[in-house]
Each structure stands twice: as C-alpha cells, then as structure tokens.
Design a protein around this motif. Sequence first.
Motif: not given
Length: 162
Positions: A131, A136, A138, A141
């Motif tokens: 991530s 991005c 968590y 992800c």
Amino acid sequence: MELYERYHLMLYHAAYGILKNRDDAQDAMQEGMISAFEKLDQFKGEGDFGAWIRKIVVRKSIAYYRHNKRFVDELQFENHIELSESSEDDPNNFPSINSVQLTKAMAKLNHRYGLILKLYYLEGFTHMEISDLLQCSYDNCRTILSRAKAQLKKKLNERTRD
C-alpha cells in the motif's frame, strides 16, 4: 564490484518483472544499486542483504514506472472486473497448472494486478508495504489483491478449458 556481480541478475529480474522492458529494468536496477551503495550504512545486518537490496530495486522500479506515467488509473479497470459470490469461484481455489500456463495467464492480466500479485507472492511484501509502494490504502491493497487473484483464476480456468 563484487556486490554488483553477486546480485545484478536477481535484481534485474525483479525490475524486469515490474517494468516489462529490458532497458527500463536495466536503468531501474542500476539506479537501485547506486541508491543501495549510498545507503550501505543503513543496512543493520539484520536479515539478508540480498533481500534488503532487492526491496530498494523494487521500490526504484515502481517509482520509475510511475515517473514514466505508465500506471493505469485504478478506476479505469475496476468496472471491468467480474467477481462471483459462489464458492467455486473462490480466488484461492486454483486449477492445476504448470509454470508456462501461469506465465501466460499473468501476461494477460492488467499490469497493476500482475504487479500486486508479484509483490505479494514472489517478492514477499506485506499488504502495508504494498500500500505504501502503490500509494493506496491498506484496505484497497487487500481488495486489489483479492480481485487480482480472482482474475488470475479466471484466466487460468480459460486456459485449462482450451
């Protein structure tokens, strides 16, 4: 020079797996090695040196990829994903395959999906590390990885029926 000789092939293959271009992989690998040499004092001797330098090269490869603006915006492909709720479509339930089939199926995946699968399963990165690398959340992800597995399974099932 000895460090270069020992690790350059492994690092090149890690970079190539992300960038899919020989010249870009060579550049990212070299930039990663230079960065690692500059940060040698940061290696604490805990864990494997090869794994430490490989993480640096993988991060450089992703940065190189992003810099060249080849990353597909996630929203562009999310609408094309077909996920099923049935247990037979469980992304963890893969058909029997060989390495050639796996390689061909991976090549047909969206690049971001292939990248996250490689980072998680081949490179051993955690969801948190991925991530960070992909910038991005968590949860996002984990969702992307789940969807990538589902898409890979779908591609593999298509191959086994042929």
